[in-house]
Design a protein around this motif. Structure first.
Motif, PDB file in Angstrom:
ATOM      1  N   ASP A   1       0.805  -1.220   0.000  1.00  0.00           N
ATOM      2  CA  ASP A   1       0.000   0.000   0.000  1.00  0.00           C
ATOM      3  C   ASP A   1       0.838   1.270   0.000  1.00  0.00           C
ATOM      4  O   ASP A   1       0.315   2.356  -0.247  1.00  0.00           O
TER       5      ASP A   1
ATOM      6  N   GLN B   1       2.938   3.604  -1.870  1.00  0.00           N
ATOM      7  CA  GLN B   1       3.166   3.822  -3.291  1.00  0.00           C
ATOM      8  C   GLN B   1       4.641   3.963  -3.638  1.00  0.00           C
ATOM      9  O   GLN B   1       5.088   3.495  -4.687  1.00  0.00           O
ATOM     10  N   ARG B   2       5.407   4.578  -2.752  1.00  0.00           N
ATOM     11  CA  ARG B   2       6.833   4.761  -3.017  1.00  0.00           C
ATOM     12  C   ARG B   2       7.537   3.408  -3.057  1.00  0.00           C
ATOM     13  O   ARG B   2       8.319   3.133  -3.978  1.00  0.00           O
TER      14      ARG B   2
ATOM     15  N   SER C   1       6.326   1.323  -6.143  1.00  0.00           N
ATOM     16  CA  SER C   1       6.916   1.769  -7.419  1.00  0.00           C
ATOM     17  C   SER C   1       8.352   1.297  -7.550  1.00  0.00           C
ATOM     18  O   SER C   1       8.787   0.882  -8.630  1.00  0.00           O
TER      19      SER C   1
ATOM     20  N   GLY D   1      -3.103  -2.644  -3.642  1.00  0.00           N
ATOM     21  CA  GLY D   1      -2.776  -1.984  -2.382  1.00  0.00           C
ATOM     22  C   GLY D   1      -3.560  -2.453  -1.181  1.00  0.00           C
ATOM     23  O   GLY D   1      -3.343  -1.968  -0.068  1.00  0.00           O
TER      24      GLY D   1
END
Length: 228
Positions: free
Chosen positions: A9, A11-12, A15, A32
């Motif tokens: 969950d 996002q950084r 990615s 997520g």
């Protein structure tokens, strides 16, 4: 092309992991939430699941337990900031195959993924895909050769070759090739598959006596030493 379900969950972090996995020739689907992971893993086939513990709806422990209750045997690697022995034991007892603490070295994550893939292939009796019909690929170096002659392949051509070799002696549709080598949501009206098949043929078959890439009328293509 091996498919990985990433449940993260942040996002950084997601990615970063997704980018590294795609560069390492894995196909990645990222979700997520825990229930999204359960639905995705239940509806689609994945080779490895990477699972965070601290998710916004249900915990990764619950996800793991529910998947195992549903007889889902996909290898699960827990990736979590929770690093106590008790958490590791809980993760393994919930059905996970491995547990890697954050922060982590990406190369270590790759090594653990590869270990799970090798175990699955061994259990399924799958022959090593890296050598066939005089062709040899080195995934780590992203290089290939046939009968000792180096093949100068682009990254896309190499991904296509890896997919064909892993699925050798099987009739493959253009859609299945496109989804594996390009993206899950690939534009199926594109002729990119045929274009890249021709590129690869010019490098892997043109100067050799026996072709490996064969057109299957009405279906797509097959990677096979002899004409099907």
């Amino acid at each position: 092309m091996n498919r990985i379900l990433l449940t993260e969950d942040d996002q950084r972090v997601a990615s970063f992991i997704e980018k590294g996995l795609r560069e390492s020739l894995y196909q990645v689907k990222t979700v997520g939430k825990g229930r999204e992971a359960i639905d995705e893993a239940s509806e689609n086939k994945y080779d490895v699941i990477i699972l965070d513990i601290m998710l916004p709806d249900i915990s990764g422990f619950e996800v793991c337990s529910l998947l195992r209750q549903r007889k889902n045997t996909t290898p699960i690697i827990i990736l979590s900031a929770l690093d106590t022995p008790e958490e590791k034991v809980r993760g393994l007892e919930s059905g996970a195959d491995d547990y890697l603490a954050k922060p982590f070295l990406f190369d270590e994550l790759l090594a653990r993924i590869n270990a799970q893939l090798r175990r699955t292939e061994f259990n399924n009796g799958i022959v090593d895909f890296q050598r066939y019909g005089g062709v040899e690929v080195n995934v780590k170096e992203q290089s290939a050769q046939r009968d000792g002659q180096a093949l100068n392949l682009s990254p896309r051509e190499f991904k296509l070759l890896v997919f064909l070799m892993k699925n050798r002696e099987k009739a493959l549709s253009r859609i299945s090739i496109a989804q594996a080598v390009w993206d899950i949501n690939f534009d199926t009206t594109s002729n990119s598959v045929d274009v890249y098949i021709n590129y690869l043929r010019n490098k892997i078959d043109k100067d050799f006596e026996h072709p490996l890439i064969h057109t299957i009328k009405g279906t797509g293509y097959m990677f096979k030493l002899k004409t099907p």
